[in-house]
Design a protein around this motif. Structure first.
Motif, mmCIF file in Angstrom:
data_model
loop_
_atom_site.group_PDB
_atom_site.id
_atom_site.type_symbol
_atom_site.label_atom_id
_atom_site.label_comp_id
_atom_site.label_asym_id
_atom_site.label_seq_id
_atom_site.Cartn_x
_atom_site.Cartn_y
_atom_site.Cartn_z
ATOM 1 N N TYR A 158 6.938 6.548 0.128
ATOM 2 C CA TYR A 158 6.209 5.716 1.093
ATOM 3 C C TYR A 158 5.079 6.452 1.808
ATOM 4 O O TYR A 158 4.977 6.449 3.029
ATOM 5 N N GLU B 40 0.907 7.036 2.511
ATOM 6 C CA GLU B 40 -0.299 6.215 2.632
ATOM 7 C C GLU B 40 -1.490 7.044 2.173
ATOM 8 O O GLU B 40 -1.634 8.193 2.576
ATOM 9 N N ASP B 41 -2.327 6.465 1.312
ATOM 10 C CA ASP B 41 -3.535 7.122 0.837
ATOM 11 C C ASP B 41 -4.473 6.037 0.321
ATOM 12 O O ASP B 41 -4.355 5.596 -0.831
ATOM 13 N N ALA B 42 -5.380 5.590 1.179
ATOM 14 C CA ALA B 42 -6.274 4.475 0.831
ATOM 15 C C ALA B 42 -7.115 4.780 -0.407
ATOM 16 O O ALA B 42 -7.378 3.886 -1.219
ATOM 17 N N GLY C 156 0.804 -1.223 0.000
ATOM 18 C CA GLY C 156 0.000 0.000 0.000
ATOM 19 C C GLY C 156 0.836 1.270 0.000
ATOM 20 O O GLY C 156 0.284 2.366 -0.080
ATOM 21 N N ALA C 157 2.164 1.147 0.070
ATOM 22 C CA ALA C 157 3.035 2.328 0.055
ATOM 23 C C ALA C 157 3.011 2.977 -1.327
ATOM 24 O O ALA C 157 3.119 2.304 -2.343
#
Length: 157
Positions: free
Chosen positions: A125, A127-129, A72-73
């Protein structure tokens, strides 16, 4: 598909190209895996948005402190950026290749932003869903028109 210098460098490294897709207008997406490698990029042809899809905890930037990767990075490598990566374990990742001219045209025509004001930061790296979900939709899109719509969703984000 625009053959980005990052793409070309990965082709000459230990990385394995799993799949590629031409999205038109110079945009392209590629899925890769790698196990042990040292890869230095001089990203002079386009912007690259990278998503670690599996593993990555044994991957890190060797040219600056950045921690380690993770599923997810997100990493953004703007055109003109340089980076050096040390890979010590198996991971899989997706790259979205974004031509600068097309990005500036999108900014002007769709977002009504002066293209001269478009400046992408170098990001390692994050995070952003929401962006991860949009990139997954782009990867899963079967039909060209669906892929194009998913690409616009990524650019809008």
């Amino acid at each position: 598909m625009l053959r980005a210098s990052v793409y070309e460098r990965l082709r000459r490294s230990n990385a394995t190209l799993i799949a590629t897709r031409d999205l038109g207008e110079g945009f392209g997406v590629a899925r890769w895996s790698n196990l042990r490698d040292r890869v230095a990029y001089e990203n002079d042809r386009c912007h690259v948005l990278s998503l670690y899809t599996e593993g990555g905890s044994a991957s890190r930037r060797a040219d600056r402190p950045s921690g380690h990767g993770f599923p997810g990075a997100l990493t953004l490598m703007p055109q003109g950026a340089q980076s050096d990566w040390q890979i010590e374990g198996a991971f899989a990742f997706q790259h979205l290749y974004i031509p600068d001219a097309a990005l500036r045209a999108f900014a002007a025509e769709v977002l009504e932003i002066d293209p001269a004001r478009v400046a992408l930061p170098e990001v390692t790296y994050a995070e952003d869903a929401g962006l991860v979900a949009r990139l997954a939709a782009l990867e899963a899109a079967a039909a060209p028109h669906t892929a194009r719509a998913a690409l616009w969703e990524v650019l809008h984000h």
